[in-house]
Design a protein around this motif. Sequence first.
Motif, PDB file in Angstrom:
ATOM      1  N   LEU A 115     -81.466  80.658 126.670  1.00 21.10           N
ATOM      2  CA  LEU A 115     -82.028  80.129 125.434  1.00 21.10           C
ATOM      3  C   LEU A 115     -81.261  80.627 124.218  1.00 21.10           C
ATOM      4  CD1 LEU A 115     -85.832  80.563 126.262  1.00 21.10           C
ATOM      5  CD2 LEU A 115     -84.458  78.477 126.414  1.00 21.10           C
ATOM      6  N   LEU A 116     -80.742  81.857 124.266  1.00 20.31           N
ATOM      7  CA  LEU A 116     -80.054  82.429 123.118  1.00 20.31           C
ATOM      8  C   LEU A 116     -78.628  81.912 122.977  1.00 20.31           C
ATOM      9  CD1 LEU A 116     -81.210  86.161 123.314  1.00 20.31           C
ATOM     10  CD2 LEU A 116     -81.946  84.438 121.666  1.00 20.31           C
ATOM     11  N   ALA A 117     -77.997  81.555 124.087  1.00 22.56           N
ATOM     12  CA  ALA A 117     -76.617  81.099 124.030  1.00 22.56           C
ATOM     13  C   ALA A 117     -76.518  79.804 123.238  1.00 22.56           C
ATOM     14  CB  ALA A 117     -76.078  80.889 125.446  1.00 22.56           C
ATOM     15  N   ARG A 118     -75.378  79.623 122.591  1.00 23.82           N
ATOM     16  CA  ARG A 118     -75.145  78.428 121.785  1.00 23.82           C
ATOM     17  C   ARG A 118     -73.698  77.978 121.987  1.00 23.82           C
ATOM     18  NH1 ARG A 118     -71.822  79.915 117.786  1.00 23.82           N
ATOM     19  NH2 ARG A 118     -71.910  82.051 116.952  1.00 23.82           N
ATOM     20  N   PRO A 119     -73.400  76.708 121.689  1.00 32.99           N
ATOM     21  CA  PRO A 119     -72.007  76.268 121.751  1.00 32.99           C
ATOM     22  C   PRO A 119     -71.170  76.998 120.702  1.00 32.99           C
ATOM     23  CG  PRO A 119     -73.514  74.396 121.719  1.00 32.99           C
ATOM     24  CD  PRO A 119     -74.326  75.614 121.385  1.00 32.99           C
ATOM     25  N   ALA A 120     -70.008  77.452 121.081  1.00 33.79           N
ATOM     26  CA  ALA A 120     -69.120  78.131 120.143  1.00 33.79           C
ATOM     27  C   ALA A 120     -68.556  77.142 119.127  1.00 33.79           C
ATOM     28  CB  ALA A 120     -67.991  78.813 120.897  1.00 33.79           C
ATOM     29  N   GLN A 121     -68.281  77.641 117.950  1.00 35.74           N
ATOM     30  CA  GLN A 121     -67.701  76.863 116.869  1.00 35.74           C
ATOM     31  C   GLN A 121     -66.277  77.357 116.602  1.00 35.74           C
ATOM     32  OE1 GLN A 121     -69.513  74.267 115.660  1.00 35.74           O
ATOM     33  NE2 GLN A 121     -70.996  74.920 117.224  1.00 35.74           N
ATOM     34  N   PRO A 122     -65.455  76.556 115.916  1.00 32.83           N
ATOM     35  CA  PRO A 122     -64.096  77.019 115.594  1.00 32.83           C
ATOM     36  C   PRO A 122     -64.074  78.373 114.890  1.00 32.83           C
ATOM     37  CG  PRO A 122     -64.290  74.676 115.154  1.00 32.83           C
ATOM     38  CD  PRO A 122     -65.669  75.147 115.510  1.00 32.83           C
TER      39      PRO A 122
END
Length: 207
Positions: free
Chosen positions: A4-11
């Motif tokens: 739940l805490l993980a998110r897609p990485a951004q540049p």
Amino acid sequence: MSTLLARPAQPSDVAAIAALLTRGLAQDPVAEWLVPDPTERQAVFQGLLAMEVDHAVEWGDVDVLPDMSGVAVWRRHPTDDAPALSDHHLGTFTRGGMPRFRQLSALLNSYRSDAPHHWLAWLYVPHDRRGQGVGTGLLARHHQVVDQRGLPVDVVVTNERARDFLTAHGYVAGLPLYLPSGPRLWPLHRSGLNSARSDHASRIKKA
């Protein structure tokens, strides 16, 4: 919790992720074989991983925890319109280590399937966060994606601890791969959910 805490990485995360992975390679046997000098190794992998993670953020899938306590980098095959990372890109950062990087690339390509699949390029959790479900959560997050698409996952790891961790999460280890005068690597495969069901149904029909 980690899923739940993980998110897609951004540049904007690329530099921090590359630094995290570089620290993780400080005593990796394959990284040591590729670049024996510790100081040079850090500089080489910092640039190389920044390039690879940036490419994966745009053309693959990179999941990261907000506090940088875990990251998973996934590549897709085929990559559709994604530009390939060529020897030119590799040579920009590998310096005198280019021949060994080519040997590693050739070994991995000998294992990699031409069929559609996802490739787990990196899964890293710092030592002080291990045993808390971070790696398991990162795997589960992306397994949901590949299972919905019925795609298998391939990965090659550089130590037995990583091999045993992945086999505990449904991956099947193959025979070790050997670098010339170098360490072993372990290839692993996770079947696509739909393909596994199809194989099971096929066996039932044949029975």
